[in-house]
Design an enzyme around this catalytic site. Sequence first.
Site, short mmCIF file in Angstrom:
data_model
loop_
_atom_site.label_atom_id
_atom_site.label_comp_id
_atom_site.label_asym_id
_atom_site.label_seq_id
_atom_site.Cartn_x
_atom_site.Cartn_y
_atom_site.Cartn_z
N ASP A 31 8.85 12.77 11.96
CA ASP A 31 9.67 12.67 13.15
C ASP A 31 8.83 12.01 14.25
OD1 ASP A 31 12.18 13.52 14.50
OD2 ASP A 31 10.79 14.63 15.77
N GLU B 88 9.81 7.70 11.80
CA GLU B 88 10.43 6.99 12.91
C GLU B 88 9.33 6.27 13.67
OE1 GLU B 88 14.15 9.57 14.48
OE2 GLU B 88 12.21 10.46 14.89
#
Length: 656
Positions: free
Chosen positions: A341, A370
Site C-alpha cells: 500500500d 502503489e
Amino acid sequence: MGYLSGLFRWRKVVSKEYQSFDDYPVCTDENLWTEYTSRYAVFKIWSPVAEEVRLNIYDRGHGDDLTESFLLDQKENGLWKIKLRGDYKGIYYTFSVKYKGRFLDETPGIYATAVGVNGHRAMIIDLEDTNPEGWHNQSRPKLNSFNDIVLYELHVRDMTIDPKSGSSFPGKYIGLIETGTKNKEGHCTGIDHIKALGVTHVHLLPVFDYFMVDEAALHNPQFNWGYDPHNYNTPEGSYSTDPFNAEVRIKEFKQMVMGFHKNGIRVIMDVVFNHTYLTENSLFNREVPGYYYRQAKDGGWSNASGCGNETASERAMMRKYIIESCKFWATEYKIDGFRFDLMGVHDIETLNLLSEELKKIDPTIFVYGEGWTGGSSPLPEALRAMKANTLKLTDIAAFSDDMRDGVKGNVFDNKSTGFVSGAKGLEETIKFGVVGSTYHPGIDYKKCKYSKKHWAPKPSQAIGYVSCHDNNTLYDKLIISRPDAPLADIRKMHRLANAIVLTSQSVPFLHAGVEMMRTKYGEHNTYNLPDDINRIEWNWKTQNHDIFDYYRALIALRKNHPAFRMPTSEMMGEKLRFFHLNDGGAVAYQVSENANGDPWKNIIVVYNANPKSLHFALPEGVWRVAVKDAWIVPEGIEDVSGNISVPPISMMVLFQ
Ligand code: CA
C-alpha cells in the site's frame, strides 16, 4: 515467581541523549522474535532510549489478571532481553518501556506473532501447533513466470457475507475456502467460483491485525477494509471464529492458505507498512518514541500516507522490520506475494533488499505496489519507490494508473470518461497499456495520458487494471460517467475494459466481483461502510452469467496463449506491431511468428470503442476469428479475409 520478581536484579540505568534517530545504536542482525521452547522462553525488545523495560505476564488476552512481572536485562545496542525458564506456552504478555521517567502504555511487542482479542497482548505459542495437517507437505502452486499471473483482489468478508453465498462461515478465513457452496440458482460461489474463473492469485485486502473492527463485539456487524495497521505479524482477529484465543486465527489463516494452494491458487497479502492507525500512542511509539516515523520540518509527524503519519523505511530498524515481517509471512504462512500500500512512501533500497531476501525463500514470490504517496514526504522523490522509479526496482511491479484511467476515465472525476466510454485521443495510452508500460517503438509517448515515457523495464513490472477496492467499481464508474448510455452499451464497455486488461502484456488485476458487474451502489470510498454496500451479492452471478463466461474465457485465452505474456520489451519490439488506423477510438495490433512460443502463428487484436462498427482491412490471407463481440471460441468462430467489420464497443481477436 511473584509480582515484579525480577525487579531487584542489579542493573545499570543509563540516561540516553542522542542528536538524531540516526545516532541510535541498532541491532539489525539480532533475532528479535520471541523464542519459545518447552524449557524456556526468550523475550526481546529493541529500545535504545528505554530507561527500563518491564515484561508483564497475564493468563488471558484481556482483563485485569496480571500474574507476574519481570524487568528485562539491558544488552548491547539498545537490546533488552530476558530468558525465563519453564514452559510458558499459552501465557499472554506485554512490555512496558520506561522513557523520560515514566512507563509508556503496554505493547505486545512489534515482533509479536500471536495476539489476543484486539491485539492488546501477545501470546506465547508453539507455531508448530498451529499447522493444519499436511502443512509441511503442501507446496505453492506452480508458477513459471511472473508474466503468467492473473490477480484477483478480494476482501475476506465481502466474498461470503451475503447469505446468498451459501457459506457456512460467512466473513471468515475458513469461509473463503469452503467448497461446494452455491447460490439459490445453483451457480457456484466462493472458492469454486474463483477457481472456475481461472485466476492464479488471490490478493487479500489487509489480513494482518488491524485496529478499527472491535473483535470483542463481533455480534454487531462491522466492516473495514483494514488499512489501519496495529500488529503487523499476526492475522486480523475478526475473520477468525474465536478472536479471544490467539491460536485460532493463526490456525484458520493457515487453513485458508492451504485451501487456496490445494485448489491451485496462490495467496498475496496487502501490506500497509507506510503508516500505523495510531500515531502518538502506536505500538512503535510505545517502544522507541518517534524513531519509526518521519518527521516534518516543524518536528511534527510528516504525513505522506494521508493517514496522520508515515513510517521511515530508510531507518535501519524500520527497514529490518519490513523485511523481517514479509519473510515471516512468506515462510510461516507460505504467503506467495505482497502488495505494498502506498509503496511510494518507502525507499527504493528497502524494497530492493526485500525483493532479494524473498527470492532466497522462493524466487516466485511476487511483489508489487502503489507507486505513489498519499501526501508530501520528506523522503526525496528520487529515493521513493514510485511508479516513475520502477526502472530502479528489482522485479517489483507498480500499478498502472495510466491504463486504469485511460480505459475508463479519471477515478477522481465523476464526469471523466475513458477509451471504452467514449473519450477521444486515448489511443496511445491504450497502446502504452498493451505493452505493459515498457518502451515500444510504435508508441508516441508524448500523447499518453499521464506518463510521457515508459516506466516499466519489463511488462511483469506493471500491473494492468481498471478497477480495485478504491474508487467506484467499474460498473458504477461507467454508469456515473455515462448516464446517457443504454445498459446494453454499459455492458459492452464493461466487457471491453477488462478485455483490454486481459490481452495486455502487463500483469492483469481484477477487482473481485467485476466478473459479475459488481456494484457498490455509487459509493466510492467504502472502507467502513456496511456489508450491504461492500458485499458481493451472489444473485449477480446468475443475472450476469454472460459476463462471467466472457471473463472466464478471456482468462483461459490468456493462459493458453503465451503471445499475451511476453517477458521482455525487446520481444514485444520484435513481435508486436501496431496498425495505423484512420479512425479514432480504436487500437489494433498484430503479434507475429508464434511469439513467445504461441501455438498461433499470427494474432490480430482490435479494440473498437466506437458506438459503430469499425472497418478494418486485414493483412493478406485467411484469418480465423476467436473473439467477436460477446463470443470467445478458442478454436474459432469463422474464417474471414480482406475487409472486415468489428462490432461496436468490442474486442475482436483473429489468428492464423
Ligand atoms: Ca484487529
